[in-house]
Design a protein around this motif. Structure first.
Motif, PDB file in Angstrom:
ATOM      1  N   LEU A 177      -0.033  13.799   4.009  1.00 23.22           N
ATOM      2  CA  LEU A 177      -0.642  13.002   4.972  1.00 23.22           C
ATOM      3  C   LEU A 177       0.475  11.964   5.773  1.00 23.22           C
ATOM      4  CD1 LEU A 177      -3.648  11.385   2.925  1.00 23.22           C
ATOM      5  CD2 LEU A 177      -3.538  13.405   4.577  1.00 23.22           C
ATOM      6  N   GLU A 178       0.079  11.496   6.634  1.00 21.62           N
ATOM      7  CA  GLU A 178       1.270  10.654   7.626  1.00 21.62           C
ATOM      8  C   GLU A 178       1.159   9.367   7.058  1.00 21.62           C
ATOM      9  OE1 GLU A 178       2.771  11.548   9.995  1.00 21.62           O
ATOM     10  OE2 GLU A 178       2.106  13.592  10.039  1.00 21.62           O
ATOM     11  N   PRO A 179       2.177   8.741   7.186  1.00 26.72           N
ATOM     12  CA  PRO A 179       2.206   7.254   6.443  1.00 26.72           C
ATOM     13  C   PRO A 179       1.161   6.218   6.650  1.00 26.72           C
ATOM     14  CG  PRO A 179       4.303   7.954   7.694  1.00 26.72           C
ATOM     15  CD  PRO A 179       3.392   8.878   7.986  1.00 26.72           C
ATOM     16  N   GLU A 180       0.462   6.116   7.957  1.00 25.49           N
ATOM     17  CA  GLU A 180      -0.740   5.471   8.111  1.00 25.49           C
ATOM     18  C   GLU A 180      -1.972   5.916   7.371  1.00 25.49           C
ATOM     19  OE1 GLU A 180      -3.395   3.691  11.646  1.00 25.49           O
ATOM     20  OE2 GLU A 180      -1.515   4.734  11.944  1.00 25.49           O
ATOM     21  N   GLN A 181      -1.925   7.343   7.194  1.00 29.19           N
ATOM     22  CA  GLN A 181      -2.929   7.965   6.510  1.00 29.19           C
ATOM     23  C   GLN A 181      -3.081   7.780   4.999  1.00 29.19           C
ATOM     24  OE1 GLN A 181      -3.091  12.062   8.038  1.00 29.19           O
ATOM     25  NE2 GLN A 181      -4.872  11.566   8.946  1.00 29.19           N
ATOM     26  N   GLN A 182      -1.766   7.829   4.384  1.00 29.67           N
ATOM     27  CA  GLN A 182      -1.299   7.290   3.057  1.00 29.67           C
ATOM     28  C   GLN A 182      -1.806   5.965   2.590  1.00 29.67           C
ATOM     29  OE1 GLN A 182       3.110   7.863   2.568  1.00 29.67           O
ATOM     30  NE2 GLN A 182       2.609  10.292   2.769  1.00 29.67           N
ATOM     31  N   ARG A 183      -1.598   5.112   3.463  1.00 28.65           N
ATOM     32  CA  ARG A 183      -2.032   3.680   3.140  1.00 28.65           C
ATOM     33  C   ARG A 183      -3.513   3.520   2.971  1.00 28.65           C
ATOM     34  NH1 ARG A 183       2.847   2.831   6.383  1.00 28.65           N
ATOM     35  NH2 ARG A 183       1.689   2.363   8.246  1.00 28.65           N
ATOM     36  N   LEU A 184      -4.112   4.057   4.068  1.00 27.89           N
ATOM     37  CA  LEU A 184      -5.530   4.201   4.203  1.00 27.89           C
ATOM     38  C   LEU A 184      -6.263   4.674   3.087  1.00 27.89           C
ATOM     39  CD1 LEU A 184      -8.241   3.429   5.736  1.00 27.89           C
ATOM     40  CD2 LEU A 184      -7.779   5.520   7.165  1.00 27.89           C
ATOM     41  N   ALA A 185      -5.565   6.057   2.542  1.00 29.71           N
ATOM     42  CA  ALA A 185      -6.087   6.697   1.712  1.00 29.71           C
ATOM     43  C   ALA A 185      -6.029   6.016   0.231  1.00 29.71           C
ATOM     44  CB  ALA A 185      -5.759   8.041   1.423  1.00 29.71           C
ATOM     45  N   TRP A 186      -4.930   5.360   0.026  1.00 26.49           N
ATOM     46  CA  TRP A 186      -4.791   4.660  -1.116  1.00 26.49           C
ATOM     47  C   TRP A 186      -5.740   3.580  -1.278  1.00 26.49           C
ATOM     48  CZ3 TRP A 186      -3.054   5.572  -5.644  1.00 26.49           C
ATOM     49  CH2 TRP A 186      -2.833   4.435  -6.704  1.00 26.49           C
ATOM     50  N   GLN A 187      -5.860   2.755  -0.108  1.00 27.55           N
ATOM     51  CA  GLN A 187      -6.694   1.386  -0.109  1.00 27.55           C
ATOM     52  C   GLN A 187      -8.112   1.727  -0.526  1.00 27.55           C
ATOM     53  OE1 GLN A 187      -6.810  -0.668   3.705  1.00 27.55           O
ATOM     54  NE2 GLN A 187      -8.139  -1.935   3.045  1.00 27.55           N
ATOM     55  N   GLN A 188      -8.544   2.920   0.093  1.00 28.29           N
ATOM     56  CA  GLN A 188     -10.019   3.487  -0.122  1.00 28.29           C
ATOM     57  C   GLN A 188     -10.261   4.003  -1.371  1.00 28.29           C
ATOM     58  OE1 GLN A 188     -10.767   6.463   2.796  1.00 28.29           O
ATOM     59  NE2 GLN A 188     -11.081   4.870   4.511  1.00 28.29           N
ATOM     60  N   ALA A 189      -9.012   4.351  -2.113  1.00 24.44           N
ATOM     61  CA  ALA A 189      -9.178   5.044  -3.712  1.00 24.44           C
ATOM     62  C   ALA A 189      -9.057   3.704  -4.565  1.00 24.44           C
ATOM     63  CB  ALA A 189      -7.934   5.623  -3.805  1.00 24.44           C
ATOM     64  N   VAL A 190      -8.254   2.857  -4.146  1.00 23.39           N
ATOM     65  CA  VAL A 190      -8.484   1.616  -5.004  1.00 23.39           C
ATOM     66  C   VAL A 190      -9.608   0.854  -5.075  1.00 23.39           C
ATOM     67  CG1 VAL A 190      -7.590  -0.924  -5.342  1.00 23.39           C
ATOM     68  CG2 VAL A 190      -5.829   1.052  -4.907  1.00 23.39           C
ATOM     69  N   GLU A 191     -10.341   0.814  -3.662  1.00 23.38           N
ATOM     70  CA  GLU A 191     -11.801   0.335  -3.757  1.00 23.38           C
ATOM     71  C   GLU A 191     -12.816   1.061  -4.546  1.00 23.38           C
ATOM     72  OE1 GLU A 191     -12.374   0.035   0.292  1.00 23.38           O
ATOM     73  OE2 GLU A 191     -10.961  -1.627   0.832  1.00 23.38           O
ATOM     74  N   LEU A 192     -12.498   2.528  -4.345  1.00 25.65           N
ATOM     75  CA  LEU A 192     -13.459   3.225  -5.251  1.00 25.65           C
ATOM     76  C   LEU A 192     -13.393   3.151  -6.392  1.00 25.65           C
ATOM     77  CD1 LEU A 192     -15.671   5.371  -4.636  1.00 25.65           C
ATOM     78  CD2 LEU A 192     -13.839   7.241  -4.621  1.00 25.65           C
ATOM     79  N   ALA A 193     -12.222   2.902  -7.035  1.00 23.93           N
ATOM     80  CA  ALA A 193     -11.846   2.672  -8.508  1.00 23.93           C
ATOM     81  C   ALA A 193     -12.297   1.284  -8.930  1.00 23.93           C
ATOM     82  CB  ALA A 193     -10.408   2.858  -8.790  1.00 23.93           C
ATOM     83  N   GLY A 194     -12.939   0.242  -8.150  1.00 27.23           N
ATOM     84  CA  GLY A 194     -13.345  -0.860  -8.639  1.00 27.23           C
ATOM     85  C   GLY A 194     -12.124  -1.901  -8.646  1.00 27.23           C
ATOM     86  N   GLY A 195     -11.227  -1.608  -7.584  1.00 25.98           N
ATOM     87  CA  GLY A 195      -9.978  -2.573  -7.594  1.00 25.98           C
ATOM     88  C   GLY A 195      -8.916  -2.302  -8.823  1.00 25.98           C
ATOM     89  N   LYS A 196      -8.978  -1.155  -9.424  1.00 26.67           N
ATOM     90  CA  LYS A 196      -8.159  -0.618 -10.434  1.00 26.67           C
ATOM     91  C   LYS A 196      -7.422   0.568  -9.934  1.00 26.67           C
ATOM     92  CE  LYS A 196     -11.215  -2.208 -14.159  1.00 26.67           C
ATOM     93  NZ  LYS A 196     -11.771  -1.814 -15.345  1.00 26.67           N
ATOM     94  N   ILE A 197      -6.214   0.947 -11.018  1.00 29.12           N
ATOM     95  CA  ILE A 197      -5.498   2.038 -10.454  1.00 29.12           C
ATOM     96  C   ILE A 197      -6.274   3.348 -10.538  1.00 29.12           C
ATOM     97  CG2 ILE A 197      -3.321   3.374 -11.035  1.00 29.12           C
ATOM     98  CD1 ILE A 197      -2.421   1.049 -12.744  1.00 29.12           C
ATOM     99  N   PRO A 198      -6.510   3.978  -9.205  1.00 32.33           N
ATOM    100  CA  PRO A 198      -7.230   5.094  -9.174  1.00 32.33           C
ATOM    101  C   PRO A 198      -6.566   6.402  -9.693  1.00 32.33           C
ATOM    102  CG  PRO A 198      -6.482   4.836  -7.058  1.00 32.33           C
ATOM    103  CD  PRO A 198      -5.990   3.620  -7.967  1.00 32.33           C
ATOM    104  N   SER A 199      -7.486   7.352 -10.235  1.00 25.32           N
ATOM    105  CA  SER A 199      -7.057   8.371 -11.033  1.00 25.32           C
ATOM    106  C   SER A 199      -6.478   9.348  -9.895  1.00 25.32           C
ATOM    107  CB  SER A 199      -8.030   9.040 -11.952  1.00 25.32           C
ATOM    108  OG  SER A 199      -9.172   9.510 -11.181  1.00 25.32           O
ATOM    109  N   GLY A 200      -5.882  10.281 -10.258  1.00 23.96           N
ATOM    110  CA  GLY A 200      -5.281  11.409  -9.240  1.00 23.96           C
ATOM    111  C   GLY A 200      -6.385  12.144  -8.610  1.00 23.96           C
ATOM    112  N   ARG A 201      -7.710  12.390  -9.369  1.00 20.62           N
ATOM    113  CA  ARG A 201      -8.727  12.831  -8.962  1.00 20.62           C
ATOM    114  C   ARG A 201      -9.503  12.131  -7.487  1.00 20.62           C
ATOM    115  NH1 ARG A 201     -10.138  17.560  -8.023  1.00 20.62           N
ATOM    116  NH2 ARG A 201     -10.327  16.528  -6.017  1.00 20.62           N
ATOM    117  N   ILE A 202      -9.471  10.878  -7.971  1.00 22.57           N
ATOM    118  CA  ILE A 202     -10.258   9.873  -7.028  1.00 22.57           C
ATOM    119  C   ILE A 202      -9.354  10.092  -5.765  1.00 22.57           C
ATOM    120  CG2 ILE A 202     -10.521   7.550  -6.539  1.00 22.57           C
ATOM    121  CD1 ILE A 202     -11.366   7.055  -9.330  1.00 22.57           C
TER     122      ILE A 202
END
Length: 336
Positions: A177-202
């Protein structure tokens, strides 16, 4: 004077000249490491044996400064011998560390480090109160997460904490992903994991959804002949101009079979030679011939030299001399 490890196997060996107590007539610059370089190498090697991010940054510095050169001819051989790491694993680690740098908004030179000593190598003798040697990563466990927070002091002295990856597999899906997309995807993954470290699958699920919204049809097809374009892919270092045969077509990537390896890469790392069907068939047959030679154990180095040359020739034919050389080598190894 700074303390230096006394492990006998970690210190540079004495040269033959020192052992025989002879005085050389002329001093020639060699690939031997200086004492400071050996000290840096020891420190960086220990970082590799620690956490993912520290390991990746240490490997990158070992590679960029060629601190392996006194004992190994290539960085790949050094990593395999010293750490048991494959070339691909090392590339994944380094690429993953660049993603972490982007998530932190830093160049990764200082993480959770309040002093201003600069690079990793200069902090070898800077032991913190916890006994870690030159570690630049602070992992406070106040929130109960295991190493999930890396403290980053900004220039004003304030400290910002955020959930950051602790494993290369957590960030591997973000690499394309592009840098901006990386940050967006990681933020969404953290939120989906309930504020914890998301798994690679998430993380992978989030990335798939992002790429689905911006999906570009894969223009390549099975059997097509393409060249590799390394761009920002460390796995393709040194492979610029190598051609191969498309053996698998995915939504966002292709698998390319070259004379010596297979590479699964994004479509932007490929360029079609736009050959006619008959020319593609010739190149497919040539690739198969070269791969059979490459698979021969204890082959002469001249075989790889020949395969490398033909593996970068972008013409769908061989000159009479090239065909003769290839046929002679095949006959030498009983492939005819």
């Amino acid at each position: 004077m700074s303390n230096i490890s006394t492990d006998r196997d970690l210190l540079p060996p004495k040269s033959d000249l020192e052992a025989n107590h002879t005085v050389p007539v002329e001093i020639v610059v060699s690939s031997e490491l200086t004492t400071d370089e050996w000290r840096d190498r020891i420190f960086l090697e220990r970082q590799v044996e620690r956490a993912f991010y520290a390991a990746a940054k240490a490997l990158k510095e070992l590679r960029d400064r060629r601190l392996y050169r006194s004992t190994h001819a290539t960085f790949e051989d050094y990593c395999r011998s010293r750490f048991g790491f494959t070339h691909r694993h090392v590339n994944y680690l380094i690429a993953g560390s660049l993603v972490v740098d982007n998530l932190m908004g830093t160049n990764g030179s200082q993480i959770g480090n309040s002093d201003e000593m600069g690079t990793i190598g200069s902090q070898i003798e800077n032991r913190d109160k916890t006994g870690t040697n030159g570690s630049q990563i602070e992992n406070p466990d106040e929130t109960g997460t295991n190493g999930s927070q890396i403290e980053n002091r900004d220039k004003t002295g304030t400290i910002g904490s955020q959930i950051l990856p602790t494993s290369e597999r957590q960030v591997r899906p973000l690499v394309p992903l592009e840098p901006e997309q990386q940050r967006l995807a990681w933020q969404q993954a953290v939120e989906l994991a309930g504020g914890k470290i998301p798994s690679g699958r998430i993380v992978q699920d989030i990335v798939d959804k992002i790429r689905e919204r911006t999906k570009v049809p894969n223009p390549y097809h099975l059997g097509e002949i393409c060249t590799l374009l390394p761009k920002d892919n460390p796995e393709l270092k040194g492979k610029s101009g190598c051609w191969g045969v498309i053996t698998h077509v995915g939504d966002y990537s292709c698998t390319l079979e070259t004379w010596d390896a297979q590479y699964t890469v994004k479509i932007e790392h490929l360029k079609s030679l736009e050959l006619l069907d008959n020319d593609c068939q010739f190149m497919q047959q040539l690739c198969a011939r070269l791969r059979r030679l490459h698979e021969i154990e204890n082959r002469d180095s001249a075989v790889d030299w020949l395969c490398l040359g033909l593996g970068k020739q972008l013409k769908p034919y061989l000159s009479p001399l090239q065909e003769k050389l290839l046929a002679d080598v095949e006959q030498e190894y009983g492939l005819h």
